[in-house]
Design a protein around this motif. Structure first.
Motif, PDB file in Angstrom:
ATOM      1  N   SER A 132      -2.647  -1.282  19.563  1.00 48.86           N
ATOM      2  CA  SER A 132      -3.233  -0.137  18.864  1.00 48.86           C
ATOM      3  C   SER A 132      -4.257  -0.610  17.831  1.00 48.86           C
ATOM      4  O   SER A 132      -5.342  -0.028  17.701  1.00 48.86           O
ATOM      5  CB  SER A 132      -2.130   0.681  18.189  1.00 48.86           C
ATOM      6  OG  SER A 132      -2.682   1.781  17.503  1.00 48.86           O
ATOM      7  N   ASP A 136      -8.361   0.103  17.632  1.00 45.64           N
ATOM      8  CA  ASP A 136      -9.086   0.506  16.419  1.00 45.64           C
ATOM      9  C   ASP A 136     -10.271  -0.422  16.160  1.00 45.64           C
ATOM     10  O   ASP A 136     -11.356   0.033  15.786  1.00 45.64           O
ATOM     11  CB  ASP A 136      -8.153   0.519  15.204  1.00 45.64           C
ATOM     12  CG  ASP A 136      -7.103   1.613  15.271  1.00 45.64           C
ATOM     13  OD1 ASP A 136      -7.259   2.560  16.078  1.00 45.64           O
ATOM     14  OD2 ASP A 136      -6.114   1.526  14.513  1.00 45.64           O
ATOM     15  N   GLU A 137     -10.069  -1.723  16.366  1.00 46.73           N
ATOM     16  CA  GLU A 137     -11.149  -2.695  16.142  1.00 46.73           C
ATOM     17  C   GLU A 137     -12.279  -2.492  17.152  1.00 46.73           C
ATOM     18  O   GLU A 137     -13.454  -2.537  16.792  1.00 46.73           O
ATOM     19  CB  GLU A 137     -10.597  -4.124  16.224  1.00 46.73           C
ATOM     20  CG  GLU A 137     -11.637  -5.197  16.036  1.00 46.73           C
ATOM     21  CD  GLU A 137     -12.311  -5.225  14.665  1.00 46.73           C
ATOM     22  OE1 GLU A 137     -13.306  -5.960  14.525  1.00 46.73           O
ATOM     23  OE2 GLU A 137     -11.870  -4.513  13.737  1.00 46.73           O
ATOM     24  N   ASP A 139     -13.049   0.296  18.593  1.00 45.39           N
ATOM     25  CA  ASP A 139     -13.725   1.532  18.182  1.00 45.39           C
ATOM     26  C   ASP A 139     -14.647   1.285  16.993  1.00 45.39           C
ATOM     27  O   ASP A 139     -15.754   1.827  16.933  1.00 45.39           O
ATOM     28  CB  ASP A 139     -12.702   2.621  17.837  1.00 45.39           C
ATOM     29  CG  ASP A 139     -11.992   3.173  19.067  1.00 45.39           C
ATOM     30  OD1 ASP A 139     -12.536   3.032  20.188  1.00 45.39           O
ATOM     31  OD2 ASP A 139     -10.892   3.737  18.904  1.00 45.39           O
ATOM     32  N   ARG A 140     -14.199   0.454  16.057  1.00 42.73           N
ATOM     33  CA  ARG A 140     -15.035   0.144  14.893  1.00 42.73           C
ATOM     34  C   ARG A 140     -16.317  -0.574  15.323  1.00 42.73           C
ATOM     35  O   ARG A 140     -17.410  -0.231  14.879  1.00 42.73           O
ATOM     36  CB  ARG A 140     -14.259  -0.726  13.891  1.00 42.73           C
ATOM     37  CG  ARG A 140     -15.054  -1.022  12.607  1.00 42.73           C
ATOM     38  CD  ARG A 140     -14.472  -2.172  11.799  1.00 42.73           C
ATOM     39  NE  ARG A 140     -14.477  -3.441  12.480  1.00 42.73           N
ATOM     40  CZ  ARG A 140     -15.562  -4.203  12.718  1.00 42.73           C
ATOM     41  NH1 ARG A 140     -16.752  -3.800  12.337  1.00 42.73           N
ATOM     42  NH2 ARG A 140     -15.445  -5.357  13.344  1.00 42.73           N
TER      43      ARG A 140
END
Length: 191
Positions: A132, A136-137, A139-140
Motif C-alpha cells: 500500500s 502511494d509512492e 501515485d506521488r
C-alpha cells in the motif's frame, strides 16, 4: 565476446547514449532519473561488473581518465557504435518477449504449507501495508511528473509498476480476507 543482456547493462548503455560518464556519475544519474526503481544499483560492485562486461564486449570504451586532487582517478566511459546497435536490439527484445523471473514472493507462496495460516496472515498483512505504501509512492511520482509537465513516456515504468503493485495489493487483500474468514486454511507441515 558476446555480452548477455540485463536490465543494468541496458541502463548503462542508455545513460552513456546521453553522455560519457564515470561509474559514480552513472550511478548518480540512475538514481536521479528514478531508474533505481527498475534496476538494482544498490551494490556498486554490480555496476562495475556490468561496466567491465560491456567494455570487454566492445559495447563501451574508455573515453578519458579524469584526475582531480579531491577524488581518486576516474575512468570515463562512452558507448560504441556496437553498443548503440546492441542496446536497441536488447530494448526491442525486452519489450517484446516476456521473461520468466523468479522473485521471492511466489517462491514463498509455493511453500506456504510450512507455516500455520495465522503466521501467513500476519506476514501477508505486513506485506499488504508495505505494498500500500509502494502504491502511494507510485501515485506521488506520477503526480509529480504530471505537475512538472513531463511527457507520459518518462513515467511509463512507474505506470507499469503501479499497475502490477495495484494487482498485487488487490490479491493480498482478498487472500487476507479469506484467511480471516477461515475459507482458506491448511494444516502446516510443522504442526
Amino acid at each position: 565476446m558476446a555480452v548477455r543482456s540485463s536490465p543494468l547493462a541496458l541502463t548503462v548503455l542508455a545513460i552513456l547514449t546521453y553522455k560519457p560518464l564515470h561509474p559514480y556519475g552513472m550511478q548518480r544519474l540512475i538514481k536521479e532519473w528514478g531508474k533505481d526503481q527498475v534496476v538494482n544499483v544498490g551494490q556498486r560492485t554490480s555496476l562495475h561488473r556490468a561496466i567491465d562486461r560491456l567494455a570487454e564486449g566492445g559495447l563501451i570504451r574508455v573515453h578519458a581518465t579524469e584526475r582531480d586532487h579531491a577524488y581518486p582517478e576516474r575512468t570515463v566511459y562512452e558507448i560504441t557504435e556496437a553498443g548503440r546497435v546492441t542496446a536497441r536490439a536488447w530494448m526491442k527484445e525486452m519489450l517484446a518477449t516476456p521473461r520468466k523471473d523468479f522473485p521471492d514472493f511466489p517462491a514463498a507462496l509455493s511453500n506456504l504449507l510450512m507455516i500455520a495460516p495465522q503466521e501467513a496472515l500476519s506476514a501477508l498483512e505486513g506485506r499488504a501495508a508495505r505494498v500500500s505504501a509502494a502504491l502511494d509512492e507510485h501515485d506521488r511520482i506520477l503526480a509529480d511528473n504530471a505537475r512538472d509537465g513531463l511527457d507520459r513516456v518518462s513515467g511509463l515504468e512507474t505506470e507499469y509498476a503501479r499497475t502490477i503493485t495495484a494487482a498485487e495489493h488487490a490479491w493480498l487483500l482478498s487472500t487476507i480476507e479469506a484467511l480471516r474468514a477461515g475459507t482458506l486454511t491448511w494444516t502446516s507441515a510443522t504442526s
